[in-house]
Design an enzyme around this catalytic site. Sequence first.
Site, PDB file in Angstrom:
ATOM      1  N   HIS A 170      24.489  12.526 -33.165  1.00 32.22           N
ATOM      2  CA  HIS A 170      23.168  12.973 -33.619  1.00 32.22           C
ATOM      3  C   HIS A 170      23.126  14.472 -33.903  1.00 32.22           C
ATOM      4  O   HIS A 170      22.188  14.968 -34.521  1.00 32.22           O
ATOM      5  CB  HIS A 170      22.128  12.605 -32.552  1.00 32.22           C
ATOM      6  CG  HIS A 170      20.733  12.442 -33.081  1.00 32.22           C
ATOM      7  ND1 HIS A 170      20.307  13.003 -34.266  1.00 32.22           N
ATOM      8  CD2 HIS A 170      19.656  11.793 -32.580  1.00 32.22           C
ATOM      9  CE1 HIS A 170      19.029  12.695 -34.459  1.00 32.22           C
ATOM     10  NE2 HIS A 170      18.616  11.957 -33.455  1.00 32.22           N
ATOM     11  N   ASP A 391      23.252  -4.545 -47.386  1.00 29.21           N
ATOM     12  CA  ASP A 391      23.970  -5.811 -47.630  1.00 29.21           C
ATOM     13  C   ASP A 391      25.431  -5.481 -47.956  1.00 29.21           C
ATOM     14  O   ASP A 391      25.727  -4.888 -48.996  1.00 29.21           O
ATOM     15  CB  ASP A 391      23.290  -6.537 -48.789  1.00 29.21           C
ATOM     16  CG  ASP A 391      24.015  -7.811 -49.200  1.00 29.21           C
ATOM     17  OD1 ASP A 391      25.034  -8.155 -48.573  1.00 29.21           O
ATOM     18  OD2 ASP A 391      23.562  -8.445 -50.165  1.00 29.21           O
TER      19      ASP A 391
END
Length: 448
Positions: A170, A391
Amino acid sequence: MGSQVIEEEVNKNMLKAKILSTCHVKPKKALGRRECQLVTFDLPYIAFYYNQKLMIYKGVVDFDDLVVKMKDGLALVLEEFHQLAGKLGKYEDGVFKVEYDDDMDGVEVVVAAAEEISVAELTKEEGTARLKELVPYNGVLNLEGLQRPLLAVQLTKLNDGFVIGCAFNHAILDGTATWHFMNSWAQMCRGATSISVAPFLDRTKARNTRVKLDLTPPAPAAPQNGDVAKVVPPPLREKVFKFSESAIDKIKSKVNEKPSEDSKPFSTFQALSTHVWNSVTRARQLKPEDYTVFTIFADCRRRVDPPMPESYFGNLIQAIFTVTAAGLLLANPPEFGAKLVQQAIVSHDAKAINKRNDEWESNPIIFQYKDAGVNCVAVGSSPRFNVYEVDFGYGAPESVRSGSNNRFDGMVYLYQGKSGGRSIDIEISLDAATMENLEKDKEFLMEA
């Protein structure tokens, strides 16, 4: 529910994923040495934990073939997102940087199997105990990126599908950059020859102050009076609450029923934020005089001057806080809280961002992930992220979840709903008693 009972429940629900292999993936072509300093927007998160995301996909596939395709796609996308294949480093003057060289290991990729578990079992899972073995780097601090890869991926075969678990450092990227990367990786796996939007990699265009930090990992707390037992925080429960389009529309129309002259109409985010803030405050059963803080990790790409592109790769977020007494929040109609949230968001312009950065640079404070404020509700992630469009060539995910890192009492993740449109999933971590109250709150659940 007592802590022992919860612990027993957690142990019973632990998933046993079998690790099959571990390797590293590097950019497909040699790039040479690259480096970029971390800037003020990145540094406050260096003592957070790796940011974990899980995507659960349904469908029986040739798993060996999937692993090859995922690794090949990763090697290609890392040519553009090479920083994720690097490490944290430091210049001689103590300024942190992200550095990449061709002789570095690259991204860690773990292949695992949990074939006794079905997709349905995981998608109905409320907590994160069973998810822990599906995502790497549990309890690993971003600072450890000095020695570890900045991205770790786990591909796990299920009985009737698979899970992609990712742990991102992060200190080098926020949610917008995370999902830009994930969508780009998916594009390459689907056979694209190039990604549709290249990352904007020069962080110094957003802020170019060199901040020197002298950091070592926090030492374990010293035992008190010979007592070596660790102080265990009260157990948290996590739950995903799914709000349909019609529920979201009701929440928004209710808070906008009585428009005031001195505020603009409240957005979906402002309305939903207030709904959650009010409901959690009610569930906590605070005294009227107790303060409660609402915290937003706001994207500043369009707020800074000059504005940065959406494709800016790094952290370009700041925490925005607003505070009031619990009694005031709950005694007033919802537009009271919504106005506080709206004012906090609107006032956080380029001038406010610069002021915050100047203050931090003069006295750098390294936040811990739970430093969001007293009795807080803190919102991360965003329903704007197109998480259900990721996807890899096997269809849309069935569910998108956050891992167990960086969770504390009051942490909220917002995701677009699986059903699309304006539906939103709210993933909340609360102490067990508060969660029990929230689950029974018909006003929160939007039940008649």
